[in-house]
Write a protein that holds these residues in place. Structure first.
Motif, short mmCIF file in Angstrom:
data_model
loop_
_atom_site.label_atom_id
_atom_site.label_comp_id
_atom_site.label_asym_id
_atom_site.label_seq_id
_atom_site.Cartn_x
_atom_site.Cartn_y
_atom_site.Cartn_z
N VAL A 171 0.82 -1.21 0.00
CA VAL A 171 0.00 0.00 0.00
C VAL A 171 0.86 1.26 0.00
CG1 VAL A 171 -1.71 1.31 1.34
CG2 VAL A 171 -1.90 -1.18 1.15
N PHE A 172 2.04 1.16 0.58
CA PHE A 172 2.88 2.34 0.78
C PHE A 172 4.09 2.33 -0.15
CE2 PHE A 172 0.59 1.40 4.63
CZ PHE A 172 0.07 2.63 4.99
N LEU A 173 4.58 3.52 -0.40
CA LEU A 173 5.79 3.68 -1.19
C LEU A 173 6.97 3.73 -0.23
CD1 LEU A 173 7.13 4.21 -3.94
CD2 LEU A 173 6.78 6.65 -3.54
N ASP B 238 12.87 6.78 -6.03
CA ASP B 238 13.90 5.99 -5.36
C ASP B 238 13.22 4.88 -4.56
OD1 ASP B 238 16.24 5.11 -4.24
OD2 ASP B 238 16.28 6.66 -2.69
N LYS B 239 12.61 3.96 -5.26
CA LYS B 239 11.84 2.89 -4.62
C LYS B 239 12.75 1.75 -4.22
CE LYS B 239 8.09 -0.32 -5.75
NZ LYS B 239 7.18 -0.77 -6.83
N LEU B 240 12.50 1.17 -3.04
CA LEU B 240 13.30 0.04 -2.59
C LEU B 240 13.04 -1.19 -3.44
CD1 LEU B 240 13.08 0.23 1.32
CD2 LEU B 240 14.78 1.25 -0.19
N SER B 241 14.09 -1.96 -3.70
CA SER B 241 13.94 -3.21 -4.44
C SER B 241 13.33 -4.28 -3.53
CB SER B 241 15.29 -3.68 -4.95
OG SER B 241 16.13 -4.03 -3.85
N ASP B 242 12.94 -5.42 -4.08
CA ASP B 242 12.39 -6.51 -3.28
C ASP B 242 13.38 -6.97 -2.23
OD1 ASP B 242 10.05 -6.39 -4.71
OD2 ASP B 242 10.54 -8.08 -6.03
N GLU B 243 14.64 -7.02 -2.62
CA GLU B 243 15.68 -7.45 -1.67
C GLU B 243 15.83 -6.44 -0.54
OE1 GLU B 243 20.48 -8.47 -1.56
OE2 GLU B 243 19.46 -8.20 -3.47
#
Length: 313
Positions: free
Chosen positions: A230-232, A253-258
């Motif tokens: 839900v959140f960025l 600058d979105k965090l990757s899955d890792e």
């Protein structure tokens, strides 16, 4: 009835054209105040303030902040429809030979400014009301008052202290279900009398216990929210996904899955550590927390058991 009754009041808080028509914005004032203000301060206080504005003390100060919030949030709601004209001939952009519609990025920046200014004013008003509760008898007991009183992390600034949400009340409001869920899971080992003492935090030891509870709650909430989608989540903190963000052509600058996986594990680990500190404070002061000390004496094991998203004793 609304807190704001004319464009002159809006103009005292927001830069608008002198010819701005009250009839054009009045519906959006009603919408904004119903959504953002009436729901918070309750029907009784809202009706009283709509009928007659307070003139002195904390009530006047809070009223002025809510009016500032209304001015900004009303225009935030006005913008999508104010930019177009709806008639029997269809929907057209509002423009003439002397003016033209603003660029999309100008509209986006204006929306962000209105939202930020409005919600900041609400945060300031609520902090004032919480600090001087005796001055707002019509507010105490309303749903707006109690909805966050049940939480140990009950204010935007409480959450911000342990994880960056850009001091956004909008993000904080969106996080409330996760805050409540984490609270019910990670504090169910504490008896009700001890919880009451902590919530009142009338002693330094209870105040310290409350800070550890808030820190644990925030960390577990972030872990839960990171799994929700839900959140960025960015390297700088956590934010709500808004429609305005989708208009931006800047790289997010979105965090990757890792990175999200590491974030969740780090937050759970941090939450564990705060719970250990909390338990030690409660055990070390049996004179202040007698019921807890009887339940968990000092010689009882401090081992924690991980269960996906919560910690149990």
């Amino acid at each position: 009835m609304t807190l704001i009754k004319d464009t002159l009041t809006i103009k005292s808080h927001v830069n608008i054209n002198l010819n701005f028509n009250w009839d054009s914005v009045e519906p959006f004032v009603k919408q904004a105040e119903r959504q953002y203000i009436k729901a918070i301060i309750g029907k009784t206080l809202y009706a009283a303030w709509s009928d007659a504005a307070p003139t002195t003390g904390a009530q006047k100060e809070a009223f002025d902040l809510f009016v500032e919030a209304s001015a900004n949030l009303s225009l935030l709601k006005y913008i999508p429809q104010g930019n177009v004209n709806v008639s029997d001939n269809g929907i057209q952009n509002n423009s003439n030979e002397y003016t033209k519609p603003a660029e999309w990025w100008q509209i986006r920046d204006l929306q962000r400014a209105y939202e930020s200014n409005g919600l900041t004013a609400i945060d300031e008003a609520l902090k004032l009301m919480e600090d001087t509760e005796e001055g707002f008898p019509d507010w105490i007991g309303t749903e707006g008052y109690t909805i966050f009183k049940e939480l140990y992390t009950s204010k935007t600034q409480d959450f911000q202290r342990y994880f960056n949400i850009n001091n956004s009340r909008r993000t904080f409001l969106s996080l409330r279900p996760y805050i409540l869920e984490s609270q019910e899971q990670i504090f169910n080992w504490i008896d009700s009398n001890t919880l009451g003492i902590i919530k009142e935090h009338e002693t330094p030891e209870a105040g310290t216990a409350l800070k550890y509870m808030q820190a644990a709650q925030v960390n577990y909430t972030v872990a839960k929210a990171a799994s929700s989608g839900v959140f960025l989540l960015k390297s700088s903190g956590m934010f709500t996904r808004s429609e305005e963000a989708s208009l931006s052509n800047t790289k997010i600058d979105k965090l990757s899955d890792e990175e999200l996986y590491r974030l969740k594990n780090d937050r759970i680990t941090a939450g564990e550590e705060y719970l250990k500190k909390l338990k030690k404070v409660l055990q070390d002061h049996p004179d202040i927390f007698p019921d807890f000390s009887n339940q968990f004496p000092l010689n009882k094991s401090d081992t924690f058991i991980n269960t996906k998203s919560i910690v149990a004793f």
